[in-house]
Design a protein around this motif. Structure first.
Motif, PDB file in Angstrom:
ATOM      1  N   LYS A  72      14.791  19.191   0.091  1.00 56.87           N
ATOM      2  CA  LYS A  72      14.514  19.852  -1.192  1.00 56.87           C
ATOM      3  C   LYS A  72      13.628  18.969  -2.069  1.00 56.87           C
ATOM      4  O   LYS A  72      12.975  19.468  -2.968  1.00 56.87           O
ATOM      5  N   ASP A  73      13.634  17.667  -1.804  1.00 56.03           N
ATOM      6  CA  ASP A  73      12.862  16.720  -2.608  1.00 56.03           C
ATOM      7  C   ASP A  73      11.385  16.786  -2.217  1.00 56.03           C
ATOM      8  O   ASP A  73      11.036  16.681  -1.040  1.00 56.03           O
ATOM      9  N   PHE A  74      10.511  16.948  -3.198  1.00 50.90           N
ATOM     10  CA  PHE A  74       9.081  17.115  -2.926  1.00 50.90           C
ATOM     11  C   PHE A  74       8.476  15.888  -2.248  1.00 50.90           C
ATOM     12  O   PHE A  74       7.723  16.005  -1.275  1.00 50.90           O
ATOM     13  N   ILE A  75       8.792  14.698  -2.739  1.00 52.81           N
ATOM     14  CA  ILE A  75       8.246  13.475  -2.135  1.00 52.81           C
ATOM     15  C   ILE A  75       8.752  13.332  -0.701  1.00 52.81           C
ATOM     16  O   ILE A  75       7.994  12.989   0.209  1.00 52.81           O
ATOM     17  N   ALA A  76      10.026  13.622  -0.492  1.00 52.70           N
ATOM     18  CA  ALA A  76      10.607  13.515   0.845  1.00 52.70           C
ATOM     19  C   ALA A  76       9.929  14.478   1.819  1.00 52.70           C
ATOM     20  O   ALA A  76       9.571  14.091   2.936  1.00 52.70           O
ATOM     21  N   ILE A  77       9.721  15.721   1.419  1.00 49.07           N
ATOM     22  CA  ILE A  77       9.101  16.685   2.331  1.00 49.07           C
ATOM     23  C   ILE A  77       7.654  16.296   2.613  1.00 49.07           C
ATOM     24  O   ILE A  77       7.148  16.498   3.724  1.00 49.07           O
ATOM     25  N   THR A  78       6.985  15.694   1.634  1.00 50.87           N
ATOM     26  CA  THR A  78       5.629  15.203   1.855  1.00 50.87           C
ATOM     27  C   THR A  78       5.614  14.110   2.921  1.00 50.87           C
ATOM     28  O   THR A  78       4.767  14.112   3.817  1.00 50.87           O
ATOM     29  N   LEU A  79       6.573  13.176   2.836  1.00 50.15           N
ATOM     30  CA  LEU A  79       6.654  12.098   3.826  1.00 50.15           C
ATOM     31  C   LEU A  79       7.041  12.640   5.206  1.00 50.15           C
ATOM     32  O   LEU A  79       6.512  12.199   6.227  1.00 50.15           O
ATOM     33  N   ILE A  80       7.953  13.599   5.230  1.00 54.16           N
ATOM     34  CA  ILE A  80       8.360  14.216   6.498  1.00 54.16           C
ATOM     35  C   ILE A  80       7.167  14.930   7.132  1.00 54.16           C
ATOM     36  O   ILE A  80       6.945  14.835   8.344  1.00 54.16           O
ATOM     37  N   ARG A  81       6.374  15.617   6.335  1.00 49.92           N
ATOM     38  CA  ARG A  81       5.180  16.290   6.860  1.00 49.92           C
ATOM     39  C   ARG A  81       4.190  15.281   7.429  1.00 49.92           C
ATOM     40  O   ARG A  81       3.529  15.549   8.427  1.00 49.92           O
TER      41      ARG A  81
END
Length: 143
Positions: A72-81
């Protein structure tokens, strides 16, 4: 992961660096950044292609988010992507597995670097030697 495979005697730290953190970030985000950086280093240094990489982390949230490719965290999903993009680009399959912090052999080198209180200087741990990078790069001490 059998704990006997995580014995510190079987593992040798290759590189450990002090993080330059501009703003206070949650440990979850910092661990995701470390995972991404480690994967990028593996695929670029060893020219890995079409193989499997098993990453061991001691943060359960990181293990689950990367395994599910969701957050749900924007920074986290960016890093996961970015992790997924590296995997797709190099044709590697990345598996992330959780291990207990007590069994994480990479914790000791990271603590050593933290203990070296260096202000803004960067330290590297290479094969048991602590190498100071920056203006006073001549200083080397055994670790």
């Amino acid at each position: 992961m059998p704990l006997k495979l995580l014995d510190a005697e079987l593992w040798t730290p290759v590189i450990s660096r002090r993080w330059k953190v501009e703003a206070a970030e949650d440990i979850f985000i910092l661990e995701l950044r470390a995972l991404l950086r480690g994967i990028e280093a593996l695929v670029s240094e060893f020219s890995l292609r079409d193989c499997r990489i098993c990453c061991l982390v001691d943060n359960m949230s990181v293990a689950l988010c990367v395994s599910r490719r969701r957050s749900k965290d924007f920074i986290a999903i960016t890093l996961i992507r970015r992790i997924v993009a590296v995997a797709l680009l190099h044709g590697v399959k990345i598996s992330v597995r959780w291990i207990p912090s007590e069994a994480n052999t990479s914790d000791a080198p990271s603590r050593l670097v933290d203990d070296l209180q260096s202000g803004s200087n960067l330290y590297s741990l290479i094969g048991g030697l602590v190498v100071r990078e920056g203006p006073e790069a001549d200083q080397v001490s055994g670790g």
